[in-house]
Design an enzyme around this catalytic site. Structure first.
Site, PDB file in Angstrom:
ATOM      1  N   HIS A  17      -5.785   4.776 -10.344  1.00 57.06           N
ATOM      2  CA  HIS A  17      -6.761   5.638  -9.675  1.00 57.06           C
ATOM      3  C   HIS A  17      -6.488   7.114  -9.940  1.00 57.06           C
ATOM      4  O   HIS A  17      -6.826   7.979  -9.124  1.00 57.06           O
ATOM      5  CB  HIS A  17      -6.792   5.324  -8.172  1.00 57.06           C
ATOM      6  CG  HIS A  17      -7.328   3.945  -7.875  1.00 57.06           C
ATOM      7  ND1 HIS A  17      -7.161   3.292  -6.689  1.00 57.06           N
ATOM      8  CD2 HIS A  17      -8.043   3.091  -8.659  1.00 57.06           C
ATOM      9  CE1 HIS A  17      -7.754   2.100  -6.744  1.00 57.06           C
ATOM     10  NE2 HIS A  17      -8.292   1.956  -7.934  1.00 57.06           N
ATOM     11  N   CYS A  65     -13.593  20.231 -13.850  1.00 52.34           N
ATOM     12  CA  CYS A  65     -14.862  20.735 -13.337  1.00 52.34           C
ATOM     13  C   CYS A  65     -15.912  19.619 -13.421  1.00 52.34           C
ATOM     14  O   CYS A  65     -16.070  18.997 -14.480  1.00 52.34           O
ATOM     15  CB  CYS A  65     -15.302  21.938 -14.164  1.00 52.34           C
ATOM     16  SG  CYS A  65     -16.976  22.470 -13.805  1.00 52.34           S
ATOM     17  N   CYS A 118     -18.670  21.104 -16.213  1.00 54.94           N
ATOM     18  CA  CYS A 118     -18.413  21.300 -17.648  1.00 54.94           C
ATOM     19  C   CYS A 118     -17.181  20.533 -18.128  1.00 54.94           C
ATOM     20  O   CYS A 118     -16.901  20.507 -19.318  1.00 54.94           O
ATOM     21  CB  CYS A 118     -18.245  22.787 -17.968  1.00 54.94           C
ATOM     22  SG  CYS A 118     -16.658  23.483 -17.453  1.00 54.94           S
ATOM     23  N   CYS A 137       7.891  -3.942   3.010  1.00 54.73           N
ATOM     24  CA  CYS A 137       8.280  -4.120   1.600  1.00 54.73           C
ATOM     25  C   CYS A 137       9.677  -3.560   1.312  1.00 54.73           C
ATOM     26  O   CYS A 137      10.401  -4.116   0.480  1.00 54.73           O
ATOM     27  CB  CYS A 137       7.233  -3.545   0.657  1.00 54.73           C
ATOM     28  SG  CYS A 137       6.824  -1.820   0.919  1.00 54.73           S
ATOM     29  N   THR A 140       0.571  -7.606   5.414  1.00 55.72           N
ATOM     30  CA  THR A 140      -0.641  -8.360   5.768  1.00 55.72           C
ATOM     31  C   THR A 140      -0.970  -9.360   4.661  1.00 55.72           C
ATOM     32  O   THR A 140      -1.083  -8.962   3.495  1.00 55.72           O
ATOM     33  CB  THR A 140      -1.841  -7.390   5.912  1.00 55.72           C
ATOM     34  OG1 THR A 140      -1.398  -6.259   6.672  1.00 55.72           O
ATOM     35  CG2 THR A 140      -3.010  -8.036   6.607  1.00 55.72           C
ATOM     36  N   SER A 161       3.860  -7.884   1.235  1.00 56.53           N
ATOM     37  CA  SER A 161       3.058  -6.971   2.054  1.00 56.53           C
ATOM     38  C   SER A 161       3.195  -7.343   3.521  1.00 56.53           C
ATOM     39  O   SER A 161       3.635  -8.446   3.849  1.00 56.53           O
ATOM     40  CB  SER A 161       1.585  -7.045   1.644  1.00 56.53           C
ATOM     41  OG  SER A 161       0.820  -6.109   2.376  1.00 56.53           O
ATOM     42  N   ILE A 212      -1.829   7.822  -5.464  1.00 55.80           N
ATOM     43  CA  ILE A 212      -2.038   9.148  -6.039  1.00 55.80           C
ATOM     44  C   ILE A 212      -0.976  10.112  -5.543  1.00 55.80           C
ATOM     45  O   ILE A 212      -1.110  11.313  -5.661  1.00 55.80           O
ATOM     46  CB  ILE A 212      -3.463   9.675  -5.715  1.00 55.80           C
ATOM     47  CG1 ILE A 212      -3.766   9.560  -4.213  1.00 55.80           C
ATOM     48  CG2 ILE A 212      -4.502   8.909  -6.515  1.00 55.80           C
ATOM     49  CD1 ILE A 212      -5.111  10.127  -3.815  1.00 55.80           C
ATOM     50  N   CYS A 240     -14.797  26.297 -10.752  1.00 57.08           N
ATOM     51  CA  CYS A 240     -14.416  26.354 -12.160  1.00 57.08           C
ATOM     52  C   CYS A 240     -14.501  27.800 -12.675  1.00 57.08           C
ATOM     53  O   CYS A 240     -15.570  28.413 -12.636  1.00 57.08           O
ATOM     54  CB  CYS A 240     -15.348  25.458 -12.960  1.00 57.08           C
ATOM     55  SG  CYS A 240     -15.089  25.556 -14.730  1.00 57.08           S
ATOM     56  N   THR A 278      -0.516  -3.678  -1.176  1.00 60.69           N
ATOM     57  CA  THR A 278      -1.942  -3.394  -1.397  1.00 60.69           C
ATOM     58  C   THR A 278      -2.777  -4.514  -0.794  1.00 60.69           C
ATOM     59  O   THR A 278      -2.388  -5.684  -0.848  1.00 60.69           O
ATOM     60  CB  THR A 278      -2.283  -3.237  -2.890  1.00 60.69           C
ATOM     61  OG1 THR A 278      -3.716  -3.178  -3.042  1.00 60.69           O
ATOM     62  CG2 THR A 278      -1.741  -4.361  -3.755  1.00 60.69           C
TER      63      THR A 278
HETATM   64  P1  OAD Z   1      -4.718  -0.444   1.697  1.00 63.24           P
HETATM   65  O1  OAD Z   1      -4.555   0.462   2.838  1.00 63.24           O
HETATM   66  O2  OAD Z   1      -6.040  -1.086   1.498  1.00 63.24           O
HETATM   67  O3  OAD Z   1      -3.637  -1.613   1.774  1.00 63.24           O
HETATM   68  C1  OAD Z   1      -2.291  -1.351   2.022  1.00 63.24           C
HETATM   69  C2  OAD Z   1      -1.585  -2.663   2.322  1.00 63.24           C
HETATM   70  O4  OAD Z   1      -0.194  -2.406   2.443  1.00 63.24           O
HETATM   71  C3  OAD Z   1      -2.039  -3.312   3.617  1.00 63.24           C
HETATM   72  O5  OAD Z   1      -2.197  -4.698   3.389  1.00 63.24           O
HETATM   73  C4  OAD Z   1      -0.893  -3.052   4.579  1.00 63.24           C
HETATM   74  O6  OAD Z   1      -0.721  -4.116   5.505  1.00 63.24           O
HETATM   75  C5  OAD Z   1       0.281  -3.004   3.632  1.00 63.24           C
HETATM   76  N1  OAD Z   1       1.406  -2.187   4.089  1.00 63.24           N
HETATM   77  C6  OAD Z   1       1.379  -0.972   4.683  1.00 63.24           C
HETATM   78  N2  OAD Z   1       2.621  -0.506   4.890  1.00 63.24           N
HETATM   79  C7  OAD Z   1       3.473  -1.468   4.422  1.00 63.24           C
HETATM   80  C8  OAD Z   1       4.880  -1.597   4.346  1.00 63.24           C
HETATM   81  N3  OAD Z   1       5.700  -0.631   4.783  1.00 63.24           N
HETATM   82  N4  OAD Z   1       5.390  -2.714   3.809  1.00 63.24           N
HETATM   83  C9  OAD Z   1       4.579  -3.696   3.354  1.00 63.24           C
HETATM   84  N5  OAD Z   1       3.247  -3.634   3.389  1.00 63.24           N
HETATM   85  C10 OAD Z   1       2.692  -2.528   3.909  1.00 63.24           C
HETATM   86  O7  OAD Z   1      -4.266   0.400   0.412  1.00 63.24           O
HETATM   87  P2  OAD Z   1      -4.517   0.033  -1.132  1.00 63.24           P
HETATM   88  O8  OAD Z   1      -4.603  -1.431  -1.323  1.00 63.24           O
HETATM   89  O9  OAD Z   1      -3.524   0.784  -1.913  1.00 63.24           O
HETATM   90  O10 OAD Z   1      -8.677   4.211  -3.743  1.00 63.24           O
HETATM   91  O11 OAD Z   1      -5.951   0.655  -1.358  1.00 63.24           O
HETATM   92  C11 OAD Z   1      -6.539   0.581  -2.643  1.00 63.24           C
HETATM   93  C12 OAD Z   1      -7.435   1.754  -2.907  1.00 63.24           C
HETATM   94  O12 OAD Z   1      -8.364   1.885  -1.844  1.00 63.24           O
HETATM   95  C13 OAD Z   1      -6.735   3.092  -2.920  1.00 63.24           C
HETATM   96  O13 OAD Z   1      -6.137   3.384  -4.164  1.00 63.24           O
HETATM   97  C14 OAD Z   1      -7.825   4.058  -2.604  1.00 63.24           C
HETATM   98  C15 OAD Z   1      -8.529   3.281  -1.525  1.00 63.24           C
HETATM   99  O14 OAD Z   1      -9.857   3.538  -1.362  1.00 63.24           O
HETATM  100  C16 OAD Z   1      -9.287   5.403  -3.959  1.00 63.24           C
HETATM  101  O15 OAD Z   1      -9.157   6.319  -3.229  1.00 63.24           O
HETATM  102  C17 OAD Z   1     -10.128   5.477  -5.165  1.00 63.24           C
END
Ligand code: OAD
Length: 325
Positions: free
Chosen positions: A131, A139, A142, A302, A287, A285, A113, A163, A261
């Site tokens: 996301h 709002c 409404c 990355c 991890t 990644s 985001i 709002c 991710t």
């Molecule tokens: P996470 O924090 O769950 O995962 C991020 C991943 O990126 C982890 O596996 C880290 O090891 C890896 N990582 C971090 N820095 C890195 C780097 N420099 N190089 C390579 N890897 C790296 O984040 P997301 O998977 O994006 O949703 O989380 C998914 C959703 O969960 C988000 O969009 C958010 C959250 O709740 C909402 O808020 C609705």
């Protein structure tokens, strides 16, 4: 899905990059951490590790729509620290933009985001913000929509944006901005605790604001609270997510690259298994994940991995610098 045996090394990844014409890049918070933006789940550094002081059962409640409706202060105590305010983008964003420039990017599905894809030059027709984003806000009562940045000053000041449209209808009975009779506004303190005990979800009473300010006029909670159009847990993803995936991309994609991710959040975590099994899948990644079986895992930072891929591919135009052109 059985692993496709023919791909496993970084050179295989380079060959796939060079020959593929319709690449899906699925990204998460890890592609922005090199800019100082925390991810969510990395232990110690992730946003969720830093929310223990809020005393939530699960830090994900910060982004839970039911919790927000009961107590928006929880989200707003965190929101001002995650507002998109970065101009720089990472080398990984630049890599995705390079795939686009080479005519190879089918779609970037981003869970982020921070809006940095746009800063890197990824065009809206190639980008699905799974996301949502802070670009607009609505709002909760409404549905009235406003540009997201029109709320940033209030959010940064610790106020809960309300709002204006709802307020017009309730002007005689409530205070539109949440301000008390002397113009004092409700504050959400940075640590989310205020100086008094923090309210728990469900504590809000539309006729009583006494816990915050005994002298303030009653706040009418039926007057809508504004919420940035980021997708909370419990909310549907934007329509274009599944439309693009099922009607446009599924039959075209020839390579999937998942970057930064943890793939812990559905339905984005289901994108990879949804795609045809013969489409090669690369995971980049820090991890590893065990719940999805990728053909090639390139574990590490990355930005370093994509730079090495570009070097081996001979893509000398790859931009390491991280400022918009
Ligand atoms: P996470 O924090 O769950 O995962 C991020 C991943 O990126 C982890 O596996 C880290 O090891 C890896 N990582 C971090 N820095 C890195 C780097 N420099 N190089 C390579 N890897 C790296 O984040 P997301 O998977 O994006 O949703 O989380 C998914 C959703 O969960 C988000 O969009 C958010 C959250 O709740 C909402 O808020 C609705």
């Amino acid at each position: 899905r059985a692993k496709l045996p023919k791909y496993n090394s970084i050179d295989d990844a380079v060959d796939l990059l060079k020959k593929s014409k319709n690449i899906i890049v699925l990204t998460g918070a890890g592609i922005s951490t090199s800019l100082g933006i925390p991810d969510f789940r990395s232990k110690g550094t992730g946003l969720y590790s830093k929310l223990e002081h809020l005393g939530l059962n699960d830090p994900q409640e910060v982004f839970d729509i039911t919790v927000f409706r009961q107590d928006p202060t929880i989200f707003y105590s965190v929101a001002r620290d995650i507002l998109p305010n970065h101009d720089r983008f990472s080398p990984t964003h630049a890599f995705i933009a390079l795939l686009q420039a080479k005519g190879k990017l089918l779609t970037n599905y981003s869970q982020n985001i921070d809006n940095l894809e746009a800063k890197a030059g990824i065009t809206p027709d190639k980008l699905i913000q799974c996301h949502g984003s802070f670009a607009t806000a609505s709002c909760v009562k409404c549905g009235h929509k406003v540009p997201g940045d029109s709320l940033f000053a209030e959010i940064k000041a610790g106020d809960i944006p309300r709002c204006r449209k709802c307020a017009q209808g309730t002007r005689t009975t409530s205070n539109s901005s949440g301000a008390g009779p002397h113009g004092r506004k409700r504050k959400v303190h940075r640590d989310g605790t205020d100086k008094k005990p923090r309210r728990r979800p469900g504590d809000y009473d539309s006729n009583s604001d006494s816990e915050y300010d005994h002298h303030a006029a009653p706040v009418n909670w039926s007057c809508g609270v504004m919420k940035p159009d980021i997708t909370f847990f419990g909310e549907p993803l934007p329509d274009e997510f599944s439309r693009r995936l099922t009607e446009h991309d599924r039959d075209r994609v020839d390579l999937v690259i998942v970057i930064g991710t943890s793939l812990k959040v559905a339905p984005v975590s289901e994108v990879v298994p949804f795609l045809p099994p013969n489409v090669p899948q690369i995971y980049i990644s820090r991890t590893p994940v065990s719940h999805v079986n990728f053909d090639i895992d390139l574990l590490g930072d990355c930005d370093v991995v994509v730079a090495e891929l570009c070097r081996r591919a001979g893509w000398t135009e790859f931009r390491h610098e991280m400022v918009p052109e």
